[in-house]
Design an enzyme around this catalytic site. Structure first.
Site, PDB file in Angstrom:
ATOM      1  CG  HIS A   1      -0.331   0.538   2.538  1.00  0.00           C
ATOM      2  ND1 HIS A   1       0.341  -0.424   3.379  1.00  0.00           N
ATOM      3  CD2 HIS A   1      -0.286   1.636   3.055  1.00  0.00           C
ATOM      4  CE1 HIS A   1       1.063   0.346   4.408  1.00  0.00           C
ATOM      5  NE2 HIS A   1       0.702   1.449   3.907  1.00  0.00           N
TER       6      HIS A   1
HETATM    7  C1  UD1 Z   1      -1.997   5.944   5.753  1.00  0.00           C
HETATM    8  C2  UD1 Z   1      -0.634   6.248   6.358  1.00  0.00           C
HETATM    9  C3  UD1 Z   1       0.278   5.361   6.603  1.00  0.00           C
HETATM   10  C4  UD1 Z   1      -0.470   3.977   6.822  1.00  0.00           C
HETATM   11  C5  UD1 Z   1      -1.487   3.504   6.210  1.00  0.00           C
HETATM   12  C6  UD1 Z   1      -2.279   2.380   6.684  1.00  0.00           C
HETATM   13  C7  UD1 Z   1      -0.305   8.663   6.081  1.00  0.00           C
HETATM   14  C8  UD1 Z   1       0.585   9.630   5.344  1.00  0.00           C
HETATM   15  N1  UD1 Z   1      -0.219   7.540   5.507  1.00  0.00           N
HETATM   16  O1  UD1 Z   1      -1.527   5.557   4.275  1.00  0.00           O
HETATM   17  O2  UD1 Z   1       1.438   5.527   7.345  1.00  0.00           O
HETATM   18  O3  UD1 Z   1       0.492   2.826   7.030  1.00  0.00           O
HETATM   19  O4  UD1 Z   1      -2.563   4.869   6.189  1.00  0.00           O
HETATM   20  O5  UD1 Z   1      -3.209   1.764   5.853  1.00  0.00           O
HETATM   21  O6  UD1 Z   1      -1.010   8.865   6.849  1.00  0.00           O
HETATM   22  N2  UD1 Z   1      -8.512   5.025   0.320  1.00  0.00           N
HETATM   23  C9  UD1 Z   1      -9.817   4.752   0.331  1.00  0.00           C
HETATM   24  N3  UD1 Z   1     -10.571   4.259   1.009  1.00  0.00           N
HETATM   25  C10 UD1 Z   1     -10.304   4.452   2.512  1.00  0.00           C
HETATM   26  C11 UD1 Z   1      -8.891   5.242   2.668  1.00  0.00           C
HETATM   27  C12 UD1 Z   1      -8.196   5.388   1.835  1.00  0.00           C
HETATM   28  O7  UD1 Z   1     -10.263   4.568  -0.859  1.00  0.00           O
HETATM   29  O8  UD1 Z   1     -10.823   4.175   3.543  1.00  0.00           O
HETATM   30  C13 UD1 Z   1      -7.882   5.562  -0.514  1.00  0.00           C
HETATM   31  C14 UD1 Z   1      -8.038   7.050  -1.225  1.00  0.00           C
HETATM   32  O9  UD1 Z   1      -7.850   7.121  -2.473  1.00  0.00           O
HETATM   33  C15 UD1 Z   1      -6.710   7.663  -0.477  1.00  0.00           C
HETATM   34  C16 UD1 Z   1      -5.395   6.610  -0.514  1.00  0.00           C
HETATM   35  O10 UD1 Z   1      -6.143   5.531  -0.242  1.00  0.00           O
HETATM   36  O11 UD1 Z   1      -6.211   8.860  -1.383  1.00  0.00           O
HETATM   37  C17 UD1 Z   1      -4.399   6.890   0.598  1.00  0.00           C
HETATM   38  O12 UD1 Z   1      -5.061   6.982   1.696  1.00  0.00           O
HETATM   39  P1  UD1 Z   1      -4.330   8.052   2.941  1.00  0.00           P
HETATM   40  O13 UD1 Z   1      -5.081   8.220   3.863  1.00  0.00           O
HETATM   41  O14 UD1 Z   1      -4.045   9.018   2.076  1.00  0.00           O
HETATM   42  O15 UD1 Z   1      -3.217   7.150   2.952  1.00  0.00           O
HETATM   43  P2  UD1 Z   1      -2.913   5.506   3.179  1.00  0.00           P
HETATM   44  O16 UD1 Z   1      -2.303   5.062   1.926  1.00  0.00           O
HETATM   45  O17 UD1 Z   1      -4.017   4.727   3.531  1.00  0.00           O
END
Ligand code: UD1
Length: 367
Positions: free
Chosen positions: A207
């Site tokens: 991820h």
């Molecule tokens: C975040 C944390 C990371 C952690 C990870 C665990 C930061 C910078 N990173 O990364 O340290 O290891 O969580 O999972 O805070 N999305 C969905 N549904 C959701 C959540 C996310 O579709 O419920 C998608 C969205 O397109 C979003 C992308 O995932 O833009 C990334 O989500 P984001 O919260 O930015 O960071 P993670 O990659 O989940």
């Protein structure tokens, strides 16, 4: 003692469960916990399912920030957390790990002089291109009480000039894995559902943005998984970010081979209990997640780390994990080595399963 706990991303919800359980079981009359969910993770299978399974009280506040650029996401959280802190006037703000929710909490609380407790303090990858590295450094340097899960994390804090308020206390994730291991085996249906009973399988999660967003890295990882799938089943519970980017960043022919392959099971994000069962029954774990690396170790499984470094250096030093980065040859070579020669040395690195109780006691004492 009144604490406000900020959670937002999947791993924080899991970590917070250990502290909420410790409060409920040992400190119910002494500690009041107010839970704030930033809404950084919002899909049911990235958030709600963990509250249900881990018995965490429902959040008192939800900021519903959702997905956005780092700046927009963090800024919205700071505004919301500040408002809640001014209203609730807690003795401490409790923050976990290294996400944007952690950073937002650290900025909001430090400006209005609410003491911060950082759980999972001192971890360093020494790679400042990771957003998480910036988040954890900023949070540590705003915190009053810093609880490090490992000796290395504690030493990192000393190296950065900390001398008071720092603890080496074990890992709240280990508390959870110990507590939920048998419950998970009883309750989870994942092995039945995915027909994995008696199947030798490799569990993989991907991820991190540098793996999902850089096509050459994502292609290298999936080429290696394709090779592994020739002889083993590969189980891949995928983060929504990765699912969205597979058909964008994988070469078309590789995408087709991966998605039409009966030995590669691409699943939606797994619940905590399902994940624990998958980790316990896998033959090997391949991951770029910090938490999954550790859980592989807790369940004595060899682990290939799809990054160029790790914060959990002890698991590499004792031979239980190998850093392969997103390098196709290195992944396959390390996979074959572990198959021939599985590791046997899993020393006590992460405490005794009582980190959360220790943290509560120290917070009360330092009040
Ligand atoms: C975040 C944390 C990371 C952690 C990870 C665990 C930061 C910078 N990173 O990364 O340290 O290891 O969580 O999972 O805070 N999305 C969905 N549904 C959701 C959540 C996310 O579709 O419920 C998608 C969205 O397109 C979003 C992308 O995932 O833009 C990334 O989500 P984001 O919260 O930015 O960071 P993670 O990659 O989940």
């Amino acid at each position: 003692m009144k604490i406000v706990t900020v959670i937002g991303a999947r791993p924080q919800i899991i970590k917070a469960a250990a502290l909420s359980r410790a409060i409920k079981e040992h400190f119910e009359n002494e500690v009041q916990e107010v839970i704030v969910h930033t809404g950084q993770h919002y899909d049911n299978n990235m958030s709600k399912v963990f509250f249900d399974e881990l018995g965490i009280p429902q959040p008192d506040y939800n900021l519903n920030v959702g997905s956005a650029s780092h700046g927009v996401q963090t800024a919205k959280m700071i505004v919301g957390i500040e408002e809640i802190l001014l209203k609730e006037k807690p003795d401490y703000l409790v923050l976990y790990g290294d996400t944007n929710s952690t950073l937002a909490g650290a900025i909001a609380a430090s400006k209005i002089h609410v003491p911060i407790v950082h759980i999972e303090a001192g971890l360093r990858s020494f790679n400042k291109s990771m957003p998480e590295e910036i988040n954890r450094i900023c949070c540590d340097h705003c915190s009053t009480l810093l609880f490090s899960p490992t000796a290395t994390g504690y030493q990192n804090l000393i190296n950065e000039g900390f001398s008071t308020g720092i603890y080496h206390c074990g890992d709240v994730m280990y508390d959870n894995s110990k507590y939920f291991a048998n419950i998970a085996d009883q309750k989870s249906q994942i092995l039945d559902k995915e027909e994995l009973h008696g199947v030798d399988f490799v569990l993989c999660t991907i991820h991190r943005d540098n793996n999902t967003d850089q096509p050459e890295r994502l292609n290298a990882i999936f080429k290696a998984l394709l090779m592994i799938s020739e002889s083993k089943t590969v189980v891949l519970p995928l983060h929504p970010r990765t699912s969205k980017l597979l058909n964008v960043n994988l070469e078309k022919s590789l995408f087709d081979k991966i998605t039409n392959n009966k030995n590669i099971k691409i699943l939606p994000p797994a619940s905590f209990l399902d994940m624990i069962v998958l980790e316990r029954h896998a033959q090997m774990v391949v991951t770029d997640s910090g938490g999954v690396q550790k859980e592989a170790f807790f369940f004595q499984k060899p682990c290939l780390i799809l990054r160029s470094e790790t914060e959990w250096t002890e698991i590499v030093e004792c031979g239980a994990a190998v850093i392969t980065d997103a390098n196709e040859e290195r992944i396959i070579e390390s996979y074959n080595k572990f198959l021939e020669n599985p590791p046997h040395n899993f020393p006590d690195i992460f405490g005794d399963g009582n980190a959360a109780v220790f943290i509560c006691k120290e917070m009360l004492e330092k009040l």
